[in-house]
Design an enzyme around this catalytic site. Structure first.
Site, short mmCIF file in Angstrom:
data_model
loop_
_atom_site.label_atom_id
_atom_site.label_comp_id
_atom_site.label_asym_id
_atom_site.label_seq_id
_atom_site.Cartn_x
_atom_site.Cartn_y
_atom_site.Cartn_z
N PRO A 246 123.55 -38.69 86.94
CA PRO A 246 122.25 -38.86 87.59
C PRO A 246 121.20 -37.80 87.19
O PRO A 246 120.07 -37.89 87.61
CB PRO A 246 122.60 -38.72 89.06
CG PRO A 246 123.79 -37.81 89.07
CD PRO A 246 124.56 -38.13 87.84
N GLY A 247 121.60 -36.82 86.40
CA GLY A 247 120.59 -35.89 85.91
C GLY A 247 120.68 -34.48 86.45
O GLY A 247 119.76 -33.68 86.28
N LYS A 249 122.61 -32.02 85.46
CA LYS A 249 122.64 -31.03 84.38
C LYS A 249 121.37 -31.13 83.53
O LYS A 249 120.90 -30.13 83.00
CB LYS A 249 123.90 -31.19 83.53
CG LYS A 249 125.14 -30.94 84.37
CD LYS A 249 126.40 -31.12 83.60
CE LYS A 249 127.60 -31.15 84.53
NZ LYS A 249 127.80 -32.43 85.22
N ASP A 294 123.42 -46.28 74.49
CA ASP A 294 124.76 -45.75 74.28
C ASP A 294 124.59 -44.56 73.32
O ASP A 294 124.05 -44.72 72.22
CB ASP A 294 125.62 -46.85 73.65
CG ASP A 294 127.02 -46.39 73.32
OD1 ASP A 294 127.26 -45.15 73.31
OD2 ASP A 294 127.87 -47.24 73.05
N ASP A 312 128.77 -34.49 78.48
CA ASP A 312 129.42 -34.45 79.79
C ASP A 312 129.82 -35.90 80.12
O ASP A 312 129.24 -36.53 81.00
CB ASP A 312 128.41 -33.90 80.81
CG ASP A 312 129.01 -33.74 82.20
OD1 ASP A 312 130.16 -33.28 82.29
OD2 ASP A 312 128.33 -34.08 83.19
N CYS A 366 134.76 -33.06 84.58
CA CYS A 366 135.23 -32.60 85.89
C CYS A 366 136.67 -33.07 86.06
O CYS A 366 137.08 -33.55 87.11
CB CYS A 366 134.33 -33.08 87.02
SG CYS A 366 134.12 -34.85 87.08
C1 LIG Z 1 130.02 -37.51 84.23
S1 LIG Z 1 128.63 -38.49 84.27
C2 LIG Z 1 127.36 -37.41 83.80
C3 LIG Z 1 126.87 -36.54 84.91
C4 LIG Z 1 125.61 -35.82 84.50
N1 LIG Z 1 125.77 -35.04 83.33
C5 LIG Z 1 125.08 -34.96 85.61
O1 LIG Z 1 125.35 -33.79 85.61
O2 LIG Z 1 124.40 -35.46 86.49
C6 LIG Z 1 128.80 -39.45 82.85
C7 LIG Z 1 127.65 -40.37 82.60
O3 LIG Z 1 127.67 -40.74 81.24
C8 LIG Z 1 127.37 -42.11 81.12
N2 LIG Z 1 127.94 -42.55 79.83
C9 LIG Z 1 129.23 -42.78 79.56
N3 LIG Z 1 129.37 -43.13 78.28
C10 LIG Z 1 128.15 -43.10 77.73
C11 LIG Z 1 127.64 -43.36 76.43
N4 LIG Z 1 128.44 -43.74 75.45
N5 LIG Z 1 126.32 -43.21 76.23
C12 LIG Z 1 125.49 -42.85 77.22
N6 LIG Z 1 125.91 -42.61 78.47
C13 LIG Z 1 127.22 -42.73 78.72
C14 LIG Z 1 127.98 -42.72 82.34
O4 LIG Z 1 127.35 -43.94 82.65
C15 LIG Z 1 127.71 -41.65 83.38
O5 LIG Z 1 126.49 -41.85 84.01
#
Ligand SMILES: C[S@@+](CC[C@H](N)C(=O)[O-])C[C@H]1O[C@@H](n2cnc3c(N)ncnc32)[C@H](O)[C@@H]1O
Length: 740
Positions: A246-247, A249, A294, A312, A366
């Protein structure tokens, strides 16, 4: 003997108002069934958070309190003692501040019973720790000050105004941890490493706090703040956050560069992308450009100026407190799920490492499973170890960190950082930092890379500086060890540090474990209260958001969040999306192929490989092969989506290796696979994937066994060979450490 007979009470001393208010609230909740939250927030007391914390503690220990009261007979022997006030005061003495400072009669009564109460607590069966509950560690409440909307000093002063008492900063991480585990209900402290992170007692509620509603305060666990802290991008640079919703980081990164520069925030999922956009706007992260895509489809050559990348990705979320106990029926699936996640994580990390100008890449999850952590890092280093060093985070953090990765799973494991709830009082987390290697010649780029090493070092120094408190002992140590530092620092900053050291020596008492009380508490007259800004959205909507935004996939206090994390992961690997994903992966293969072909650095690496010792290369390749085999096994059991991934991996490999080696590898892989399948048939899957110590050690054994067998199958196993191999490994590590 009646305990209170021996004391002469001073009847004129009043019980502090906070205890009276807490007692009245506890009574209304327990006796009248009133809503605790409504009652507390209706109270016109300057320290409403303090009341909230003490009342919740009292309610939390309700059952134990009753048996302690019965056992000590405190209310029988003191029939005029208000039973609700007694409960509050006993709570304060046993689980709260552990002191009661007043000469008021009820307080002296409780103090007279102190020993009896403590004995009763020890004997109380309700107070015994439920072994099944051991993972439900009560974490403190972390708040990140959003420096894009307010300053740290402003926030500190506002909290002091609200009645919070700022604890002095500690001189070492261990004393900091001790301090936060003993925080009183009205205490707070700045984080030891990250000054914009403030720490409050467990259970402190901020959802109605004006600072939270205005976006000035963000509820973000410390662990989730580590990536931006360690990536530490420079202002005016370009940054990419590859998995950003959700943003949390992303907005932290924007704060680190003070909105000066550019952050590309990539998010693949539609709903999460919308949340990201909203969150970025509310946090005033104006340097962020959100992209719904992606990350694997983002071509590195289109972003030649990106210097810092955060990866992440989605993970099992096993580090999140309350979430670590995996339901029995899920365990069978976990091993497969980990395999799938590992493949995706590796692909995204490897893709990030291909960006031509990336100086520093942080990989974080995490999760506490090595499969998603050390194994992913190991694979990346096997591919990109010629361009990147893996930063030794123990050294970077000057030994002020406790848990690191295991060499059991990766050659580089001990350079990676783990946050562990039971040790670090924050969510479980993993983090690795890849730093582009300096070139051997003193080219401009090489100098830049050295400068970057210095920057990270400097960043740590800057971060350990408390803007209001001055500098703590750690910094003095940094300055002392300056001469031994392997990084390049300019003369000016060295001079500055020396000056600071002189200042410090004149002002600090090194015998104290913690510094004197923070000055901002005293300057509360400055009335720098966090503005009461009207929420931009309706409160109800906000609350739903908050469940998602509260460090989402990383903060676990809300069941809803926990579920959503699981769904996220499941969704990502769902077979019904196979077709779409297969297409995507084919695209990805193309992208990977092309980026490999077109990246000049890569060619240079291949050249430089020639200088590597032949045996070293051989053993490295064997290790790589072993890891790939592990991946393959997992993938074999799952959907064809992952077969595609494997294919793409193999294509990559094919480009890198000579066909002869490939052939040999394939043959070896088959032998390895067969060996492992046989082993696994004999070992319960439950044991392999169980997070318990027992299972872990079993898994360790299993791994060791595999290693031994691999040696037997692939190499003549003689002692000299192993010794030589170990020596080479040691030498290589020393060379790499020097390089860093
Ligand atoms: C662990 S969360 C990220 C949390 C975020 N960094 C934060 O601190 O708020 C992982 C996110 O990566 C997205 N995601 C997973 N694979 C992805 C990809 N190949 N490209 C873009 N986003 C991706 C997922 O939908 C998810 O929202």
């Amino acid at each position: 003997m009646n305990c209170n007979m021996s004391t002469t009470f001073v009847h004129s001393v009043k019980v502090p108002r906070i205890y009276k208010e807490c007692a009245s609230t506890v009574k209304k909740v327990l006796a009248d069934g009133a809503s605790f939250k409504t009652l507390v927030f209706k109270q016109n007391h300057p320290n409403v958070q303090g009341i909230y914390a003490l009342v919740s503690e009292t309610l939390h220990h309700c059952k134990e309190l009753q048996s302690i009261i019965d056992q000590t007979e405190i209310l029988i022997e003191n029939p005029r003692f208000d039973p609700w006030l007694a409960r509050v005061l006993i709570t304060e003495l046993l689980w709260g501040k552990k002191v009661l400072k007043s000469e008021a009669k009820p307080i002296l009564t409780v103090l007279n019973y102190k020993e009896k109460l403590q004995q009763a607590l020890v004997q109380n069966p309700d107070a015994a720790v439920d072994p099944c509950d051991k993972r439900k560690v009560k974490l403190p409440r972390y708040v990140r000050v959003n420096t894009l909307l307010t300053s740290i000093d402003e926030a500190l002063s506002a909290f002091a105004e609200d009645g919070w008492r700022l604890l002095p900063r500690c001189y070492s991480y261990t004393s900091h941890l001790k301090t936060i585990s003993n925080m009183g209900y009205d205490n707070f402290i700045q984080d030891f490493h990250i000054p914009e992170v403030l720490i409050f007692p467990p259970g402190t509620k901020f959802h109605d706090h004006p600072g939270y509603l205005s976006g000035k305060l963000l509820l973000q666990d410390k662990a989730s703040c580590l990536p931006a802290f360690l990536l530490n991008p420079k202002p005016n640079s370009e940054v990419m956050d590859m998995c950003s919703a959700p943003g949390m980081k992303t907005t932290h990164l924007a704060a680190v560069i003070n909105n000066e520069g550019k952050i590309y925030a990539i998010e693949m999922k539609d709903t999460r992308y919308r949340t990201l956009c909203e969150f970025v706007t509310n946090a005033n992260a104006s340097c962020v450009e959100t992209i719904q895509a992606d990350a694997l489809t983002i071509s590195p050559e289109f972003y030649p100026n990106i210097e810092y990348i955060l990866v992440d990705p989605s993970c099992s979320g096993s580090g999140m407190v309350d979430r670590i106990e995996i339901r029995k029926e899920d365990q069978n699936n976990l091993y497969n799920r980990l395999g799938k996640l590992q493949s995706l994580q590796s692909m995204i990390l490897n893709h990030a490492l291909k960006f031509p100008n990336a100086k520093r890449v942080v990989y974080s999850t995490c999760s506490i499973y090595p499969e998603e952590n050390e194994c992913v890092v190991d694979e990346a280093m096997t591919k990109f170890g010629d361009i990147y060093n893996l930063v030794d985070l123990k050294r970077k953090l000057k030994n002020e960190w406790i848990s690191f990765g295991s060499e059991e799973y990766s050659y580089y494991g001990d350079r990676c950082l783990y946050a562990r709830p039971e040790v670090d009082h924050c969510s479980g987390f993993f983090l690795a930092v890849f730093q582009r290697k300096p070139k051997s010649s003193e080219s401009e780029e090489g100098l830049n890379a050295k400068e970057e090493n210095a920057t990270l070092e400097q960043a740590y120094d800057n971060h350990t500086k408390n803007p209001s408190n001055g500098y703590h002992e750690q910094e003095v140590q940094n300055i002392k060890s300056e001469e031994n530092a392997t990084v390049v620092e300019d003369d000016q900053s060295k001079k500055k540090k020396k000056k600071r050291k002189i200042d410090l020596e004149g002002t600090e008492d090194p015998s104290n474990d913690c510094q004197p009380q923070h000055e901002t508490i005293v300057i509360s007259e400055e009335n720098m209260k966090v503005e009461e800004v009207k929420p931009k959205k309706k409160k109800k909507e906000r609350k739903i958001d908050s469940e998602m935004l509260e460090d989402h996939e990383h903060q676990s206090q809300h069941e809803v969040t926990v579920e959503s994390e699981e769904n996220t992961n499941v969704e990502e690997v769902e077979p019904k999306k196979k077709k779409k994903k297969k297409e995507k992966h084919i695209d990805t293969e193309e992208i990977q192929d092309s980026t490999y072909k077109h990246r000049p650095q890569h060619e240079m690496i291949i050249d430089s490989k020639a200088s590597l010792d032949e045996q070293e290369v051989e053993s490295k390749k064997k290790k790589k092969k072993k890891d790939k085999t592990t991946n393959l096994q997992t993938i074999e059991n799952t959907s064809y989506e992952h077969e595609t991934i494997v294919k793409s991996e193999e294509n990559l490999q094919a480009q890198e290796d000579e066909p002869k080696k490939k052939k040999k590898k394939k043959k070896d892989k088959e032998i390895d696979s067969e060996e492992k399948v046989l082993q696994r048939d004999n070992q319960s899957l439950h044991e392999i994937i169980d997070g318990s110590n027992e299972a872990k050690s079993k898994r360790k054994k299993h791994k060791t066994k595999e290693t031994d067998q691999t040696i037997e199958v692939n190499e003549p196993f003689d002692e000299t060979f192993v010794k030589e191999k170990k020596k080479k490994k040691k030498d290589k590590r020393e060379v790499e450490t020097e390089e860093q």
